[in-house]
Design an enzyme around this catalytic site. Structure first.
Site, PDB file in Angstrom:
ATOM      1  CG  PHE A  20     -29.385  -4.705  27.132  1.00 22.35           C
ATOM      2  CD1 PHE A  20     -29.857  -3.657  26.365  1.00 22.35           C
ATOM      3  CD2 PHE A  20     -29.117  -4.477  28.471  1.00 22.35           C
ATOM      4  CE1 PHE A  20     -30.054  -2.396  26.917  1.00 22.35           C
ATOM      5  CE2 PHE A  20     -29.305  -3.223  29.033  1.00 22.35           C
ATOM      6  CZ  PHE A  20     -29.775  -2.180  28.252  1.00 22.35           C
ATOM      7  CD  GLU A  63     -33.893 -17.237  30.959  1.00 23.34           C
ATOM      8  OE1 GLU A  63     -33.255 -16.777  31.929  1.00 23.34           O
ATOM      9  OE2 GLU A  63     -33.695 -16.868  29.780  1.00 23.34           O
ATOM     10  CG  HIS A  92     -28.179  -9.387  38.013  1.00 21.74           C
ATOM     11  ND1 HIS A  92     -26.953  -9.586  37.450  1.00 21.74           N
ATOM     12  CD2 HIS A  92     -28.803 -10.584  37.979  1.00 21.74           C
ATOM     13  CE1 HIS A  92     -26.830 -10.868  37.098  1.00 21.74           C
ATOM     14  NE2 HIS A  92     -27.943 -11.497  37.412  1.00 21.74           N
ATOM     15  CG  ASP A 101     -29.854  -5.659  34.325  1.00 24.58           C
ATOM     16  OD1 ASP A 101     -29.114  -4.703  34.601  1.00 24.58           O
ATOM     17  OD2 ASP A 101     -30.825  -5.982  35.057  1.00 24.58           O
ATOM     18  CB  SER A 156     -32.860 -19.272  24.568  1.00 26.59           C
ATOM     19  OG  SER A 156     -32.204 -20.487  24.773  1.00 26.59           O
ATOM     20  CD  GLU A 157     -32.050 -14.373  28.677  1.00 22.81           C
ATOM     21  OE1 GLU A 157     -31.132 -14.886  27.997  1.00 22.81           O
ATOM     22  OE2 GLU A 157     -32.182 -14.587  29.898  1.00 22.81           O
TER      23      GLU A 157
END
Lengths: 332, 326
Positions: free
Chosen positions: A93, A31, A134, A90, A64-65
């Site tokens: 996850f 990103e 974070h 973080d 859109s992890e």
């Protein structure tokens, strides 16, 4: 030998440039990696790469992890070498299915038919006021999962060298940078660093400290102070990768110094320091003069306010005290 | 418009579907006998989807499958004997017994695995398509998932990613009307699933999943679009599983009448009748196809039953690649 002094982020940028040049299967996605800040993500690591290698191989992605991580796994299983940047560890996850249920098992469950040469580059750690979502230190969590390799570079040279190795590896690698070390400077010789070989960051004779990333830096400061104030010589070991882990270097050091401190930012309880301490006790019990000591993050989320954040992660003073105490506790 | 070669593809498809039917019908029996550990999910009734889609694929393409995935593997060309051996946890299985029913992968056929996580294949296939695009090949990837999986967030993320990057992927939803025991009407607010594809700019189409020809035609169009670099597509195949969600399912959540109604649309009987009507198939040929299907599956089963169990020492192998990179 060709050496240069660079910051960690420039060392990483240099590694990525070299990787894209000599590894046609490699591509980068993440990103905001081409047009944010300096033109290379939030820490500049991917700066100018799109310009040199084009939008096909250096890809800005939607936020859109979940699909990015699982798609990186699918691409890796089909002969590409994806390097996925997750802005903060973080956020990984959101895509843990891809990391743990897919990538980590893609070789094993199918009987060794598939390689999964995937690198997830991300950053963890505290120190800059990014608070609970974070700043986590997830290295223990990743190191616990069979099938994953975990790299935790603590210097610019290791950032460069370990990333080169991570991309060559046919196993999925979690490449965990530390957000508070991006501007650290160090000398680079631009050589790959093998996984599973610890570095002795400071030689010493009286006490061994095993530490990574920010705690490595703090341990080195504490060691100098210990030498100056008490004449005690600490050996500082940076494991560089948590899996594979170079236990031999740690054991050799402990057999010499007879004292062990492990210091990390990951929550101390159930942390990787416990694994190191336990193994040392199992294998070198008779050669210890005192029980090993573990330092780690408090069992809390990372708080925002500076004095609070400083209170939950071991600082130089805590490392210094631990080294002194473990020496005092000597002779079981 | 892709053309379904009724004579040739119809016959090939009929043979494959008959074999899959036999294979999958053995699952509850082998499970009852204690030969299958954990769970296994037969797809009896859904044979036309896997078969129709596979007929549209070439050797360079890849598929990602799901927990109900034996048919996807077999239709793609997986050896029934090695597939059965894997389901029985034997050494000769594709994964050497490490995967079982829910983790059958075949690298040389581009089968990226059946999958125990609902919806996970959607991301993997999107990634396979990404690899093909970056590598500059014309390979296409297909993912099979159910109506239940269409509620996973990864589907929406994958639709968007595949659409903005025009990835060569065909998303195939096998809508068998139940997510385990939950009927689609109660679990999906917008029952017209193609709206979800259209919302992300993915060309989407409904097909009769009990028709080999219809499924093939839609798949061939999607595959062709993908191969030409015109991006993803979404096929929703209306189908039904005659057996329970898994071996041992009590099926208290649905009425027997409903199952019977779907059986009346049986994809194999229907295609056979069409081929007989057209004179492409004779009654003795059709009987021979059925006998052959039984024979193939019996041989596969015999092979699997006779295959040794893996050595316990193999349990910790293949976690990592041993060779250290230079």
């Amino acid at each position: 030998m060709n050496t240069k002094t660079l910051t960690t982020w420039r060392a990483l940028n240099s590694a990525l440039t070299d990787i894209l040049r000599d590894t046609p299967e490699a591509f980068i996605m993440g990103e905001d990696i081409t047009s944010w800040g300096t033109g290379g993500g939030i820490h500049g690591v991917t700066r100018k790469l799109a310009k040199e290698f084009g939008a096909e191989r250096v890809r800005d992605t939607p936020i859109s992890e979940e699909v990015l991580i699982s798609a990186a796994v699918g691409a890796a299983m089909r002969g590409s070498r994806p390097i996925l940047e997750i802005m903060y560890s973080d956020f990984s996850f959101l895509g843990f299915d891809g990391i743990i249920n897919q990538a980590a098992k893609s070789r094993y469950m199918f009987g060794g038919q598939f390689d999964c040469p995937l690198v997830i580059r991300t950053n963890g750690g505290s120190g800059v006021g990014k608070a609970g979502q974070h700043s986590q230190s997830l290295e223990t969590l990743f190191a616990h999962i069979p099938g994953l390799e975990v790299a935790v570079p603590g210097t610019p040279a290791d950032a460069y060298g370990l990333l080169r190795t991570a991309v060559k590896s046919d196993n999925p690698t979690i490449f965990l940078e530390h957000k508070n070390t991006y501007y650290d400077k160090g000398e680079l010789d631009f050589r790959p660093v093998p996984f599973g070989q610890a570095r002795i960051a400071r030689e010493g004779t009286d006490v061994t400290v095993v530490a990574t990333q920010q705690l490595l830096t703090r341990s080195l400061v504490a060691a100098e102070r210990l030498q100056a104030e008490h004449g005690v010589s600490a050996e500082v070991i940076d494991p560089r990768t948590l899996y594979p882990f170079d236990m031999e270097t740690v054991l050799t050091s402990v057999r010499k110094t007879r004292h062990l401190v492990v210091a990390h930012e990951a929550v101390r309880d159930y942390g990787w320091g416990a694994e190191v301490a336990s193994t040392v006790v199992e294998q070198a019990w008779a050669e210890l003069d005192a029980p090993p000591v573990r330092l780690g993050g408090a069992r809390t989320p990372i708080p925002y306010s500076e004095p609070l954040e400083n209170a939950v992660i071991p600082g130089v003073d805590q490392v210094f005290d631990a080294l002194r105490e473990v020496r005092k506790a000597g002779k079981l | 418009m892709a053309h379904f070669d009724f004579n040739q593809q119809g016959l090939d498809g009929l043979k494959m579907m008959s074999m899959i039917r036999q294979f999958e019908s053995r699952m509850p029996i082998l499970s009852e006998e204690g030969l299958i550990r954990g769970s296994t999910h037969p797809s009896v009734g859904m044979e036309a989807v896997a078969t129709g889609v596979s007929l549209a694929l070439g050797p360079q393409d890849s598929i990602a499958s799901n927990h109900r995935g034996h048919a996807h593997c077999l239709a793609r060309g997986a050896d029934p004997a090695r597939t059965m051996a894997e389901i029985l946890g034997r050494r000769d299985g594709y994964g050497g017994g490490k995967g079982g029913s829910m983790h059958i992968g075949v690298s040389e056929l581009g089968i990226l695995g059946t999958n125990g996580i609902v919806g996970a294949g959607i991301g993997l296939a999107t990634g396979a398509a990404l690899a093909a695009q970056i590598q500059g090949t014309d390979a296409v990837s297909v993912v099979y998932f159910g109506d239940g999986a269409s509620n996973q967030g990864v589907m929406s993320e994958a639709f968007n990613l595949a659409a903005i990057w025009q990835l060569p992927v065909v998303f195939v939803c096998e809508n068998n009307h139940y997510a385990q025991s939950a009927p689609i009407e109660k679990m999906i607010a917008q029952p017209d699933l193609k709206q979800r594809g259209l919302a992300y700019g993915v060309p989407s189409v409904d097909v009769d999943g009990m028709s080999l020809g219809e499924t093939y035609t839609a798949a061939a169009e999607g595959v062709e679009r993908a191969r030409q670099g015109r991006g993803p597509s979404f096929i929703i195949a209306d189908t039904y599983r005659y057996l329970g969600h898994m071996a041992g399912d009590t099926e208290i959540y649905r009425k027997k009448d409903e199952v019977e109604q779907w059986k009346a649309k049986d994809p194999i009987a229907r295609l056979a009748a069409e081929l007989l009507d057209a004179g492409v198939l004779t009654m003795p040929d059709w009987e021979e196809i059925q006998i052959e299907a039984v024979r193939i599956v019996q041989e596969a089963e015999e092979f699997a039953r006779n295959s040794a169990f893996p050595d316990p020492a193999e349990a910790t192998q293949d976690v990592y690649k041993k060779e250290v990179p230079a």
